[in-house]
Design a protein around this motif. Structure first.
Motif, PDB file in Angstrom:
ATOM      1  N   SER A 150       0.806  -1.224   0.000  1.00  0.00           N
ATOM      2  CA  SER A 150       0.000   0.000   0.000  1.00  0.00           C
ATOM      3  C   SER A 150       0.837   1.270   0.000  1.00  0.00           C
ATOM      4  O   SER A 150       0.475   2.255  -0.657  1.00  0.00           O
ATOM      5  CB  SER A 150      -0.933   0.007   1.208  1.00  0.00           C
ATOM      6  OG  SER A 150      -0.205   0.227   2.407  1.00  0.00           O
ATOM      7  N   PHE A 151       1.938   1.312   0.728  1.00  0.00           N
ATOM      8  CA  PHE A 151       2.725   2.536   0.900  1.00  0.00           C
ATOM      9  C   PHE A 151       1.830   3.719   1.254  1.00  0.00           C
ATOM     10  O   PHE A 151       2.047   4.842   0.799  1.00  0.00           O
ATOM     11  CB  PHE A 151       3.551   2.841  -0.353  1.00  0.00           C
ATOM     12  CG  PHE A 151       4.702   1.889  -0.562  1.00  0.00           C
ATOM     13  CD1 PHE A 151       5.910   2.059   0.108  1.00  0.00           C
ATOM     14  CD2 PHE A 151       4.562   0.804  -1.417  1.00  0.00           C
ATOM     15  CE1 PHE A 151       6.954   1.175  -0.070  1.00  0.00           C
ATOM     16  CE2 PHE A 151       5.617  -0.084  -1.612  1.00  0.00           C
ATOM     17  CZ  PHE A 151       6.816   0.098  -0.928  1.00  0.00           C
TER      18      PHE A 151
ATOM     19  N   HIS B 277      -5.687  -1.845  -5.509  1.00  0.00           N
ATOM     20  CA  HIS B 277      -4.736  -0.757  -5.281  1.00  0.00           C
ATOM     21  C   HIS B 277      -4.777   0.215  -6.458  1.00  0.00           C
ATOM     22  O   HIS B 277      -4.701  -0.204  -7.618  1.00  0.00           O
ATOM     23  CB  HIS B 277      -3.328  -1.333  -5.128  1.00  0.00           C
ATOM     24  CG  HIS B 277      -2.326  -0.353  -4.620  1.00  0.00           C
ATOM     25  ND1 HIS B 277      -1.802   0.658  -5.407  1.00  0.00           N
ATOM     26  CD2 HIS B 277      -1.745  -0.208  -3.399  1.00  0.00           C
ATOM     27  CE1 HIS B 277      -0.955   1.367  -4.697  1.00  0.00           C
ATOM     28  NE2 HIS B 277      -0.894   0.868  -3.477  1.00  0.00           N
TER      29      HIS B 277
ATOM     30  N   GLY C  41      -2.649   2.059  -7.791  1.00  0.00           N
ATOM     31  CA  GLY C  41      -1.497   2.031  -8.668  1.00  0.00           C
ATOM     32  C   GLY C  41      -1.695   1.154  -9.885  1.00  0.00           C
ATOM     33  O   GLY C  41      -1.039   1.363 -10.919  1.00  0.00           O
TER      34      GLY C  41
ATOM     35  N   SER D 195       2.003   9.324   2.600  1.00  0.00           N
ATOM     36  CA  SER D 195       2.039   8.159   1.714  1.00  0.00           C
ATOM     37  C   SER D 195       3.252   8.243   0.801  1.00  0.00           C
ATOM     38  O   SER D 195       3.908   9.285   0.702  1.00  0.00           O
ATOM     39  CB  SER D 195       0.756   8.070   0.885  1.00  0.00           C
ATOM     40  OG  SER D 195       0.645   9.176   0.003  1.00  0.00           O
TER      41      SER D 195
ATOM     42  N   ALA E   8       4.862   2.881  -4.304  1.00  0.00           N
ATOM     43  CA  ALA E   8       3.706   2.040  -4.627  1.00  0.00           C
ATOM     44  C   ALA E   8       3.649   1.767  -6.122  1.00  0.00           C
ATOM     45  O   ALA E   8       3.377   0.636  -6.563  1.00  0.00           O
ATOM     46  CB  ALA E   8       2.424   2.715  -4.161  1.00  0.00           C
TER      47      ALA E   8
ATOM     48  N   HIS F  69       5.981  -0.934  -7.545  1.00  0.00           N
ATOM     49  CA  HIS F  69       5.476  -2.292  -7.359  1.00  0.00           C
ATOM     50  C   HIS F  69       4.243  -2.558  -8.229  1.00  0.00           C
ATOM     51  O   HIS F  69       4.011  -3.688  -8.666  1.00  0.00           O
ATOM     52  CB  HIS F  69       5.129  -2.520  -5.888  1.00  0.00           C
ATOM     53  CG  HIS F  69       6.324  -2.653  -5.000  1.00  0.00           C
ATOM     54  ND1 HIS F  69       6.853  -3.872  -4.640  1.00  0.00           N
ATOM     55  CD2 HIS F  69       7.116  -1.709  -4.427  1.00  0.00           C
ATOM     56  CE1 HIS F  69       7.909  -3.671  -3.862  1.00  0.00           C
ATOM     57  NE2 HIS F  69       8.085  -2.370  -3.711  1.00  0.00           N
TER      58      HIS F  69
END
Length: 328
Positions: free
Chosen positions: A208-209, A241, A243, A276, A281, A284
């Motif tokens: 998550s970061f 997520h 991202g 954050s 994030a 990844h």
């Protein structure tokens, strides 16, 4: 009944059937619908010689009658069977009235799409398969936080939806200005909807970061954006997520605009989620997005009949290779 002589259409895309039905309607003198792809010699959803199964909606005569047997397939989709397109139109005409014959624009294993002209303007009737998300509830969820980001829904039932026309043009080649306008708005929508899952999830984990789980479009590339800021085609939506959506966009637009997406996306999330680390994030998420694509394409292949698997054959392997090419 038989076949018609081979002909050429101005578009290479197999699922773009509007010129196919236009030619056949002129040739046969009756309205027709493409049901499904029978075979194709091209690759990558385009080009080559293509054979379709087509349904005529009135009696016709052919110079050579050579009846063709199409064996049933348990995975055949509702609109790929005789009577299927008519059933979609009958449902649509329960909500709006056409002032001219409807036009079949697209059909393949992921959707059947018709354009209808009404006195109030253009509307779109669409049906997606059971293995995709019903678009109506997803669009209403987005509308609850940003009404202008989604098209207006006239009716929705199961995997059928009737949409008002979204003005503007598709943004296959977005400008930097469009990136700067759309990405912060997209991040704001995802921030507003963040929280426990409200629809299906895909089991692809991204650290998550400090970023939340939220609604993902699933196919967030500019071809699904309109120049007016409306986002279309929500049938691959799921929870995950954020991202993963950004990674899809970065890969689509290429290196130069991709750098701008990274910058704007990271700035937008940092402003909304202080503390954050969006950049980490995203590092990844980029290989994870290809793992997700491989899984999604395999899911398509597992749920569509053999003749239409040509649309997606090789895609899972391609995306697994792309995922492996990243060094996190």
């Amino acid at each position: 009944m038989g076949t018609v002589p081979e002909f050429t259409v101005p578009t290479p895309w197999w699922n773009d059937v509007e010129p196919v039905t236009a030619h056949l309607t002129a040739l046969l003198g009756v309205p027709v619908s493409v049901l499904r792809l029978v075979s194709a010699t091209g690759a990558g959803m385009r080009g080559g010689t293509v054979t379709y199964q087509v349904e005529a909606h009135a009696p016709i005569s052919l110079s050579t009658v050579d009846p063709i047997d199409f064996p049933d397939d348990p995975l055949r989709l509702p609109w790929a069977r005789p009577g299927g397109p008519a059933a979609l139109l009958e449902w649509a005409h329960g909500h709006v009235r056409s002032v001219e014959p409807p036009t079949q624009v697209k059909t393949w294993n992921l959707s059947c799409l018709y354009r209808l002209r009404t006195k109030a303007g253009t509307v779109w009737a669409k049906q997606v398969p059971p293995f995709l998300s019903p678009e109506g509830p997803v669009i209403e969820l987005v509308r609850s936080v940003d009404p202008e980001l989604v098209p207006s829904v006239l009716a929705a039932e199961g995997r059928r939806i009737l949409l008002e026309d979204a003005p503007g043009t598709d943004c296959w080649s977005p400008t930097p200005e469009m990136i700067r306008r759309m990405v912060p708005r997209w991040v704001a929508m995802q921030h507003a909807l963040a929280g426990p899952p409200r629809l299906r999830e895909h089991p692809i984990d991204v650290p998550s970061f400090g970023l939340p789980q939220t609604l993902l479009h699933g196919d967030f590339h500019p071809g699904n954006w309109r120049s007016t800021g409306v986002v279309l085609d929500w049938a691959e939506a799921h929870w995950g997520h954020p991202g993963l959506d950004a990674a899809k966009l970065i890969d689509f637009v290429g290196p130069t605009l991709g750098e701008l997406v990274v910058q704007v996306w990271c700035e937008s999330w940092s402003a909304l989620r202080p503390g954050s680390d969006p950049a980490s994030a995203l590092r990844h998420a980029r290989p994870a997005a290809h793992l997700l694509s491989a899984r999604v394409y395999q899911h398509f292949l597992d749920n569509i009949e053999e003749s239409e698997r040509v649309y997606h054959r090789g895609d899972p392997e391609e995306h697994l290779a792309l995922a492996e090419s990243f060094a996190v």
